[in-house]
Design a protein around this motif. Structure first.
Motif, PDB file in Angstrom:
ATOM      1  N   ASP A 142     -10.055 -10.348-109.165  1.00 42.67           N
ATOM      2  CA  ASP A 142      -9.489 -11.823-109.816  1.00 42.67           C
ATOM      3  C   ASP A 142      -8.831 -12.390-108.715  1.00 42.67           C
ATOM      4  N   ILE A 143      -9.498 -13.020-107.806  1.00 41.48           N
ATOM      5  CA  ILE A 143      -9.108 -13.927-106.635  1.00 41.48           C
ATOM      6  C   ILE A 143      -9.505 -15.338-106.759  1.00 41.48           C
ATOM      7  N   THR A 144      -8.919 -16.076-106.090  1.00 34.86           N
ATOM      8  CA  THR A 144      -9.347 -17.599-105.666  1.00 34.86           C
ATOM      9  C   THR A 144      -9.569 -17.754-104.327  1.00 34.86           C
ATOM     10  N   VAL A 145     -10.669 -18.249-104.099  1.00 40.34           N
ATOM     11  CA  VAL A 145     -10.934 -18.819-102.676  1.00 40.34           C
ATOM     12  C   VAL A 145     -10.918 -20.336-102.461  1.00 40.34           C
ATOM     13  N   GLY A 146     -10.250 -20.769-101.738  1.00 42.10           N
ATOM     14  CA  GLY A 146     -10.170 -22.121-101.687  1.00 42.10           C
ATOM     15  C   GLY A 146     -11.024 -22.638-100.548  1.00 42.10           C
ATOM     16  N   LEU A 147     -11.758 -23.926-101.068  1.00 39.05           N
ATOM     17  CA  LEU A 147     -12.970 -24.087 -99.992  1.00 39.05           C
ATOM     18  C   LEU A 147     -12.961 -25.639 -99.923  1.00 39.05           C
ATOM     19  N   LEU A 174     -11.154 -21.387 -97.039  1.00 38.94           N
ATOM     20  CA  LEU A 174     -12.114 -21.684 -96.156  1.00 38.94           C
ATOM     21  C   LEU A 174     -12.052 -22.897 -95.791  1.00 38.94           C
ATOM     22  N   LEU A 175     -11.837 -23.275 -94.631  1.00 39.47           N
ATOM     23  CA  LEU A 175     -11.479 -24.638 -94.206  1.00 39.47           C
ATOM     24  C   LEU A 175     -12.473 -25.138 -93.093  1.00 39.47           C
ATOM     25  N   ASP A 176     -13.216 -26.280 -93.448  1.00 37.43           N
ATOM     26  CA  ASP A 176     -13.959 -26.994 -92.721  1.00 37.43           C
ATOM     27  C   ASP A 176     -13.476 -28.294 -92.324  1.00 37.43           C
ATOM     28  N   ALA A 177     -12.821 -28.626 -90.925  1.00 35.40           N
ATOM     29  CA  ALA A 177     -11.671 -29.679 -91.083  1.00 35.40           C
ATOM     30  C   ALA A 177     -12.604 -31.052 -90.776  1.00 35.40           C
ATOM     31  N   VAL A 178     -12.145 -32.120 -91.452  1.00 38.30           N
ATOM     32  CA  VAL A 178     -12.436 -33.403 -90.862  1.00 38.30           C
ATOM     33  C   VAL A 178     -11.934 -33.611 -89.535  1.00 38.30           C
ATOM     34  N   ASP A 179     -10.571 -33.541 -89.372  1.00 40.09           N
ATOM     35  CA  ASP A 179      -9.912 -33.704 -88.145  1.00 40.09           C
ATOM     36  C   ASP A 179      -9.354 -32.351 -87.741  1.00 40.09           C
ATOM     37  N   SER A 180      -9.695 -31.643 -86.700  1.00 40.79           N
ATOM     38  CA  SER A 180      -9.493 -30.285 -86.104  1.00 40.79           C
ATOM     39  C   SER A 180      -8.060 -30.196 -85.780  1.00 40.79           C
ATOM     40  N   GLN A 181      -7.635 -31.283 -85.036  1.00 41.26           N
ATOM     41  CA  GLN A 181      -6.073 -31.299 -84.684  1.00 41.26           C
ATOM     42  C   GLN A 181      -5.142 -31.741 -85.886  1.00 41.26           C
ATOM     43  N   ALA A 182      -5.502 -32.741 -86.487  1.00 42.68           N
ATOM     44  CA  ALA A 182      -4.561 -33.120 -87.637  1.00 42.68           C
ATOM     45  C   ALA A 182      -4.610 -32.136 -88.863  1.00 42.68           C
ATOM     46  N   VAL A 232      -6.277 -18.518 -93.468  1.00 37.76           N
ATOM     47  CA  VAL A 232      -7.123 -19.479 -93.473  1.00 37.76           C
ATOM     48  C   VAL A 232      -8.272 -19.151 -92.268  1.00 37.76           C
ATOM     49  N   ILE A 233      -9.608 -19.221 -92.884  1.00 37.86           N
ATOM     50  CA  ILE A 233     -10.663 -18.936 -91.979  1.00 37.86           C
ATOM     51  C   ILE A 233     -11.255 -20.334 -91.835  1.00 37.86           C
ATOM     52  N   ALA A 234     -11.455 -20.838 -90.636  1.00 32.84           N
ATOM     53  CA  ALA A 234     -12.062 -21.918 -90.204  1.00 32.84           C
ATOM     54  C   ALA A 234     -13.361 -21.737 -90.320  1.00 32.84           C
ATOM     55  N   TYR A 235     -14.235 -22.791 -90.925  1.00 33.42           N
ATOM     56  CA  TYR A 235     -15.522 -22.610 -91.396  1.00 33.42           C
ATOM     57  C   TYR A 235     -16.364 -23.777 -90.809  1.00 33.42           C
ATOM     58  N   ASP A 236     -17.292 -23.444 -90.022  1.00 37.59           N
ATOM     59  CA  ASP A 236     -18.114 -24.334 -89.507  1.00 37.59           C
ATOM     60  C   ASP A 236     -17.555 -25.101 -88.164  1.00 37.59           C
ATOM     61  N   ALA A 269      -9.376 -16.359 -88.658  1.00 40.34           N
ATOM     62  CA  ALA A 269     -10.640 -16.247 -87.881  1.00 40.34           C
ATOM     63  C   ALA A 269     -11.402 -17.465 -88.090  1.00 40.34           C
ATOM     64  N   TYR A 270     -12.637 -17.293 -87.610  1.00 39.88           N
ATOM     65  CA  TYR A 270     -13.598 -18.801 -87.490  1.00 39.88           C
ATOM     66  C   TYR A 270     -14.969 -18.229 -87.646  1.00 39.88           C
ATOM     67  N   ILE A 271     -15.966 -18.884 -88.470  1.00 46.60           N
ATOM     68  CA  ILE A 271     -17.281 -18.575 -88.570  1.00 46.60           C
ATOM     69  C   ILE A 271     -18.028 -19.980 -88.424  1.00 46.60           C
ATOM     70  N   SER A 272     -19.028 -19.871 -87.557  1.00 44.69           N
ATOM     71  CA  SER A 272     -19.807 -21.123 -87.262  1.00 44.69           C
ATOM     72  C   SER A 272     -21.238 -20.774 -86.698  1.00 44.69           C
ATOM     73  N   PHE A 273     -21.904 -21.739 -86.268  1.00 44.02           N
ATOM     74  CA  PHE A 273     -23.026 -21.394 -85.554  1.00 44.02           C
ATOM     75  C   PHE A 273     -22.542 -21.504 -83.868  1.00 44.02           C
ATOM     76  N   ASP A 274     -23.497 -21.031 -83.185  1.00 44.05           N
ATOM     77  CA  ASP A 274     -23.193 -20.939 -81.799  1.00 44.05           C
ATOM     78  C   ASP A 274     -23.350 -22.592 -81.200  1.00 44.05           C
ATOM     79  N   ASN A 275     -22.423 -23.324 -81.251  1.00 48.04           N
ATOM     80  CA  ASN A 275     -22.364 -24.777 -81.306  1.00 48.04           C
ATOM     81  C   ASN A 275     -22.916 -25.167 -79.646  1.00 48.04           C
ATOM     82  N   GLU A 276     -22.482 -24.564 -78.617  1.00 47.88           N
ATOM     83  CA  GLU A 276     -23.154 -24.825 -77.477  1.00 47.88           C
ATOM     84  C   GLU A 276     -24.346 -24.477 -77.199  1.00 47.88           C
ATOM     85  N   LEU A 277     -25.000 -23.511 -77.729  1.00 47.83           N
ATOM     86  CA  LEU A 277     -26.421 -23.032 -77.856  1.00 47.83           C
ATOM     87  C   LEU A 277     -27.126 -24.302 -78.772  1.00 47.83           C
ATOM     88  N   VAL A 278     -26.553 -24.921 -79.756  1.00 47.70           N
ATOM     89  CA  VAL A 278     -27.249 -25.839 -80.414  1.00 47.70           C
ATOM     90  C   VAL A 278     -27.715 -26.873 -79.555  1.00 47.70           C
TER      91      VAL A 278
END
Length: 368
Positions: A39-44, A104-112, A127-131, A140-149
């Motif tokens: 019975d958990i709540t994940v904020g996205l 799970l946080l996909d930031a508009v502005d990573s610094q702000a 907080v898990i940084a997403y994308d 933690a952080y989950i994303s694609f290999d951005n330099e490889l992109v």
């Protein structure tokens, strides 16, 4: 660790979604007494709607996966900032006030957003940084290999120009938003391939990734360079590629130069088929989203072995070092492998792609 992802991408042309769930976080026995039950709540928190992936893929996939992992007892509290950093800060504060179990946080502005991440940490909410890699004390952080992109985009662009690519070839670079740390990584990866091989005649950091901003930038580049002097256009994503095509066609360009993209959006796949866009980068959103859901549930339930297995890489942000990370490999999408990627992985049906307008082009490349 990033080179591991590169070798995987080179060997794997298509990600099979049947294997997306790397681990069954709900069914593990590494912790006899999980910190939380089902019975958990994940904020996205997702950043914008201009890119169709967030509404069409990320949110619904994460929602379904969380429900699956928790026997339909867990839920996702979702908010989209629509490219507004202040709005996202308010949304994050609301989730902290609502006492969600993990964000799970996909930031508009990573610094702000760093102050919001700190507030969540102080409230005991991981907080898990997403994308996109947010600043602040993320878990933690989950994303694609951005330099490889970026490397894949740059390398494929050179292949499109051909063996004779040289410094006489003028390239326009349409990079992403300066507030998005991924955009910097895409650019760095692309430049590692392009630097010294072609001339970057114009380069833009495109506010908010908006296609209309890319279109305006491209119009300015055409005026300065000349419509017949542009050998290729590096576009960091598909939405901007659409704006670039509009600017070129408005300028009277009938034979479009090779244009890159990213995200394998349906209009981009159709542009690739028709020859208006040379390539995109296919990223398996289901794999990223499902693994993010698994990480979130494992973190909340105190299942450390599963969490560690999903976050074997390490990345650094401007504020923290050695952040546990999961980097998903990517694939260059061209005419040759549409059937083996987005169709094989059920992202789109052939009927979605080969509509009446594109049926003839689909038949020409054997897509039927």
């Amino acid at each position: 660790m990033r080179r591991i992802a590169i070798s995987v991408a080179a060997a794997t042309m298509s990600v099979t979604l049947a294997g997306c769930g790397a681990l069954n976080a709900a069914g593990s026995s590494d912790d006899a007494s999980p910190a939380k039950g089902n019975d958990i709540t994940v904020g996205l928190l997702l950043p914008e709607k201009a890119n169709t992936r967030y509404e069409n893929f990320d949110y619904p996939i994460i929602k379904r996966k969380v429900e699956s992992l928790t026997n339909d007892k867990g839920r996702v509290e979702y908010a989209n900032a629509e490219a507004n950093a202040d709005k996202q800060a308010t949304q994050m504060q609301q989730m902290i006030d609502d006492r969600v179990d993990v964000i799970l946080l996909d930031a508009v502005d990573s610094q702000a957003i760093a102050s919001g991440v700190k507030k969540a940490k102080e409230a005991g909410i991981p907080v898990i940084a997403y994308d996109r890699l947010a600043e602040g004390p993320i878990d933690a952080y989950i994303s694609f290999d951005n330099e490889l992109v970026g490397e894949v985009q740059g390398r494929t662009l050179l292949e499109a120009i051909g063996e004779d690519a040289s410094l006489s070839d003028k390239i326009v670079m349409m990079n992403g938003s300066p507030t998005d740390p991924n955009a910097k990584q895409f650019k760095a990866g692309a430049m590692s391939e392009l630097n010294g091989k072609v001339t970057i005649a114009q380069s833009f950091d495109t506010k908010d990734w908006k296609p209309e901003n890319a279109e305006a930038n491209m119009a300015g580049a055409i005026e300065k360079i000349g419509k017949g002097n542009i050998a290729a256009v590096y576009s960091a994503n598909d939405g901007m590629a659409g704006g670039i095509v509009k600017a070129l066609e408005a300028a009277g360009v009938t034979e479009l130069p090779p244009i890159t993209g990213q995200d394998a959006e349906l209009p981009a796949v159709q542009r690739i088929i028709s020859g208006e866009q040379y390539m995109s980068v296919y990223k398996s959103y289901p794999q990223e989203a499902e693994n993010a859901a698994e990480m979130a549930v494992a973190k909340v339930q105190g299942r450390d072995i599963q969490f560690a297995a999903l976050a074997r890489d390490k990345v650094d942000s401007p504020t923290d070092k050695g952040i546990p990370a999961h980097l998903v490999p990517v694939v260059a999408l061209t005419k040759e492998n549409i059937k083996d990627t987005v169709v094989a992985d059920d992202i789109y049906k052939l009927s979605d792609i080969c509509t009446a307008e594109y049926k003839a082009a689909c038949r020409t490349i054997g897509l039927k």
